[in-house]
Structure formats: structure tokens, C-alpha cells
Design a protein around this motif. Structure first.
Motif, PDB file in Angstrom:
ATOM      1  N   PRO A   2      44.721  86.367  85.846  1.00 55.86           N
ATOM      2  CA  PRO A   2      44.301  86.861  84.524  1.00 55.86           C
ATOM      3  C   PRO A   2      44.134  88.377  84.506  1.00 55.86           C
ATOM      4  O   PRO A   2      43.538  88.957  85.428  1.00 55.86           O
TER       5      PRO A   2
ATOM      6  N   SER B 167      50.053  83.897  82.768  1.00 56.52           N
ATOM      7  CA  SER B 167      49.029  84.891  83.148  1.00 56.52           C
ATOM      8  C   SER B 167      47.782  84.251  83.730  1.00 56.52           C
ATOM      9  O   SER B 167      46.955  84.949  84.334  1.00 56.52           O
TER      10      SER B 167
ATOM     11  N   CYS C  82      48.071  89.147  77.971  1.00 56.19           N
ATOM     12  CA  CYS C  82      48.406  87.784  78.394  1.00 56.19           C
ATOM     13  C   CYS C  82      49.336  87.072  77.420  1.00 56.19           C
ATOM     14  O   CYS C  82      49.697  85.909  77.644  1.00 56.19           O
TER      15      CYS C  82
ATOM     16  N   PHE D 171      51.117  83.174  78.092  1.00 60.23           N
ATOM     17  CA  PHE D 171      49.684  83.015  78.367  1.00 60.23           C
ATOM     18  C   PHE D 171      49.461  82.118  79.581  1.00 60.23           C
ATOM     19  O   PHE D 171      48.650  82.435  80.461  1.00 60.23           O
TER      20      PHE D 171
END
Length: 471
Positions: free
Chosen positions: A410, A406, A364, A403
Motif C-alpha cells: 500500500p 496496490s 492506488c 487498487f
């Protein structure tokens, strides 16, 4: 009886011993019935018994009404023995000695390791020469077969113990049929039992049954063979447990799989044998202890749990305990091992989640930033965070941007190695919590006044918001 010779099944130790014990029991029952009949006859007036067919059938001691016993025959019978117990003991003594010799020979052979001389081959592929070496087998084939053979011989020993328990109990019950007739015996004989050489006073109540059993050579033989089989089983079980690591490398199976295999085989043998019924074991406390499921689990599971380094192994050991519980494992023992295996499982899950967390952080975009922060903490660097390699303005912004992107999907690890759905879900939740904690650590670091960052507008999510998105 048109039965095949017992020796024809000598290659199968359980059937071989079972056939011998069945023959001994049939013979013993016939001798008991004969002794009852003879001594009832000897108590009739004038020494003659003329039971009618109806009376004989109703009493269970049928004597044809054309059969006469003369007073001379009765006197001869009395000169041989004063009690039916001594008569049965004398008649069965000749069978007891060879039976004991053969049973102990089988027990001794099953107690040997697979590669030893004259060990029973129950694995299908192993044989041994006089030097104990494997005969003309490829090393791979021989090594793979040894664990299976050892496990099968262990189960055969356990089955023999069950046979000995069952027939010992049945012979004892058969012998008690003589005791039920003791109130019909003359008062001069009812208080004495003739042992070889001299009469001995017989105790009363339950002690009387034990006294009678101890005076019968056939029952005593079964008791001695049972003690030897119990000791051999316990010793073989300890050897098997000590050899789990070696067997694991031979069979290319984990020690947990081998432990579960032997627990499942022993419990299956226990469930299929009438000798392990509670009412029989209650009369043999030593055997009940030596052949208990508690001893089995305490020995095998204890040896396997020390090498449990994979989550699958912990699950396998839990399944082994579950099998033992179904077979009658005590609640205290089950709870003890479930707690220990659960603790080991938790350690393995935490280790697995830790590795999965590191992979997810890199997937991520936060992996490099988190690693740089941890390196800085370990080096005890006091310079501003923004000046440390890997933690510059560009590095932090790039990591945060990746991050946040993502969070829409996830990259949770699949945890394919975990078969339990609830455990898999909890592992994912623990991984998500670890990622949130790492994000919070980074978030707090860059928010410090001494961090040295001029523009933090790229940080758009608080730790609580990230937690909500990953939950």
C-alpha cells in the motif's frame, strides 16, 4: 573594596541594577548593625558599654573593650532620634532617591520598543538615532534583529523584577533584626516609632514588620520600583504578543516558535533568580500574579494559537507548555492549554490526513473513480451509474484492478512532517480507514441493481477484506 565602578556595567541593565541593589543592601546591613550597636550602648547603665570581646562575639555586637561612649555622646544620640528605625530611615534616605531614579530609568528604557530612542540594545545589532530610526543597517539585518532584541529586553525586565523581589525581601529580613532587639529597648521608646516629624504608635506581631518596612525610604523605594517593573513587564508582554505576526515576518520564524522562545527564556530567567522562590512571592501577591507563569502562557500562547495553521506549530506550542510545566505552571492552566492545543492539533491532523487520503486514492487507482462518484452526487444525476462519465464498466474495472494490485504494498503517505511516532502511526491508520470507507462506497454503488453493470466478476475483495489488508 577594589570594586569596579558600577557605571562601567551600565550597558548591561540586569548587572547594572544588580550591582546597585547589592551596594544598597551592603550599606543597609551596615547601618542596621550600627543602629543596633548604638542603641544597645545607649541602654547600658551610665551610658557606657564595655562589652568584652567574648561577649561581643557571642552576641553578634562586638565592641572593642578600649572603645568608650561618654554620657554626653549618648545624650547627643538621643537628641537625634528616639528609635533605631528612624535612625536607619534617616541614614538611607539619601541613597533611596538616586537609586529609585536610576532603576526607573532602566525600567523605562527596557520598556521601549527596539527602534525607539535610548532603548537598551540587547540584540547585538540594533541601535537607534534621535528620530527612532535604525542606524545605517540594511533593512534585512535590522528587521531580523528586532524580535530577538524585544525578547531579550522582556527577559531583562523579568530579571529586574526578580532582583527587586529578592533584595526587598532581604532588606526586610535585615530590618527585622532590629525588631528582635525591641524587648531590650526602654519601655518609653518601645511603644513608639519615630517617623519624620512625629512619633507613631507601632502595631504588634506581623503588622509591626510591615509598619517598619513602610517607614524605611529604601525599602519603600524598592517596593515602588517593583510595582513599576511589574506593570512594565505585563505591558511589554502584551505588546510582544500583539506583535507576534510582525515579528514572525521579520525573523522568518513561525509565531509558535517565537512564543516558545519567549516562554523558554522567561522560565529560564525565573529558575535562575532567587527572587522567584515561593516563600518570597507569597509575601508579594501582586508581583506573584503579574509575574506568574499562568499570565505568561495565557498571554503568549493565546496570541500564537490563533495563527497555528501547521502541525509543527501545534507541536511547538505543546513543547512550550511542557517547558512552563517544568518551571512550575499550575496544573489547571496546563490542562487548559494542553486541551486547546490538542484540539487544534487534532484539526490539523484531520486536514493533513484528508489531503493524504486523496493522494493515496490516486496512487492506488481509486482516485478517478471516487471523484466521479462524488461529482455525480453533487450534480444529483438520476441516470444509471454505469452511464455517468468516468464510471463506465471499463473505468470501474481498471480502477479496481489497480487498487487490488496496490494492496500488496500500500502506498501509505510517509507523514514526514509529523515527528511524534505515535501521532504518525495514528495518522496512517486514519488514512487507511478513509481509503477503506471510500472503497466501501464504490463497492456499494456498483452492487446496486440500478447501477447498470453487466459483469462484476472483477470485484474480488469485500470491504472487510480490504480493511484487514490495510490494517
Amino acid at each position: 573594596d577594589n570594586l569596579a565602578p558600577i557605571e562601567m556595567r551600565a550597558h548591561d541593565p540586569v548587572s547594572y541594577v544588580g550591582d546597585m541593589l547589592a551596594f544598597a543592601f551592603r550599606t543597609f546591613s551596615v547601618e542596621i548593625d550600627l543602629a543596633r550597636g548604638l542603641f544597645i550602648i545607649s541602654r547600658e547603665p551610665q551610658g557606657i558599654s564595655l562589652l568584652s570581646e567574648e561577649e561581643g562575639k557571642s552576641s553578634g555586637d562586638y565592641v572593642h573593650n578600649e572603645f568608650f561612649i561618654s554620657s554626653t555622646s549618648v545624650e547627643y544620640l538621643s537628641s537625634i532620634t528616639k528609635s533605631p528605625y528612624a535612625m536607619v530611615a534617616h541614614s538611607m534616605s539619601g541613597l533611596a532617591r538616586p537609586l529609585k531614579s536610576r532603576i526607573l530609568q532602566v525600567v523605562s528604557s527596557l520598556s521601549r520598543r527596539p527602534e525607539d530612542e535610548e532603548a537598551y540594545d540587547l540584540g547585538g545589532n540594533i541601535s537607534a538615532d534621535k528620530d527612532g530610526a535604525l542606524n545605517e543597517l540594511l533593512p534585512e539585518e535590522g528587521m531580523e534583529a528586532i524580535p530577538t532584541s524585544a525578547r531579550n529586553r522582556l527577559a531583562a525586565l523579568y530579571s529586574l523584577c526578580g532582583l527587586l523581589l529578592f533584595y526587598n525581601h532581604q532588606m526586610g529580613k535585615t530590618l527585622e533584626r532590629l525588631v528582635t532587639c525591641s524587648n531590650q529597648i526602654d519601655k518609653n521608646n518601645s511603644g513608639e516609632l519615630e517617623s519624620p516629624g512625629r512619633p507613631v504608635a507601632a502595631p504588634e506581631g506581623d503588622d509591626r514588620f510591615d509598619f517598619l518596612r513602610s517607614g524605611n525610604p529604601l525599602i519603600q523605594t524598592l517596593i515602588e520600583c517593583l510595582q513599576e517593573a511589574n506593570e512594565s513587564f505585563v505591558a511589554s508582554l502584551k505588546v510582544y504578543s500583539a506583535m507576534l505576526k510582525s515579528y514572525s515576518s521579520m525573523a522568518e520564524e513561525s509565531e509558535a516558535d517565537l512564543a516558545k522562545g519567549v516562554v523558554a527564556l522567561i522560565t529560564e530567567t525565573r529558575n535562575s533568580s532567587p527572587g522567584f522562590e515561593p516563600y518570597i512571592l507569597s509575601t508579594h501577591p501582586d508581583s506573584a500574579s503579574a509575574l506568574s507563569l499562568e499570565l505568561l502562557c495565557n498571554t503568549v500562547i493565546n496570541a500564537a494559537i490563533s495563527s497555528c495553521d501547521k502541525l509543527e506549530d501545534a507541536v511547538t506550542l505543546k513543547e512550550a507548555i511542557g517547558v512552563a510545566i517544568k518551571a512550575g505552571l499550575s496544573e489547571d492552566c496546563a490542562e487548559k492549554w494542553q486541551a486547546q492545543i490538542g484540539s487544534k492539533e487534532q484539526e490539523l491532523v484531520e486536514d493533513l490526513v484528508g489531503k493524504a487520503t486523496g493522494k493515496m486514492l490516486y496512487d492506488c487507482g481509486l482516485g478517478a473513480v471516487a471523484q466521479a462518484i462524488w461529482n455525480r452526487e453533487m450534480s444529483e444525476d438520476t441516470t444509471p451509474i454505469a452511464t455517468y462519465p468516468g464510471l463506465g464498466q471499463h473505468d470501474i474495472q481498471a480502477g479496481m484492478t489497480a487498487f487490488y494490485s496496490s494492496l500488496y504494498s500500500p502506498p501509505f503517505p510517509p507523514f514526514d512532517s509529523i515527528k511524534d511516532s505515535s501521532l504518525k502511526n495514528s495518522s496512517r491508520a486514519m488514512t487507511a480507514a478513509n481509503v477503506v470507507d471510500t472503497y466501501k462506497q464504490i463497492y456499494d454503488f456498483v452492487q446496486e441493481e440500478s447501477a447498470g453493470y453487466d459483469d462484476l466478476s472483477f470485484i474480488s475483495h469485500s470491504p472487510e477484506q480490504v480493511r484487514a489488508l490495510l490494517s
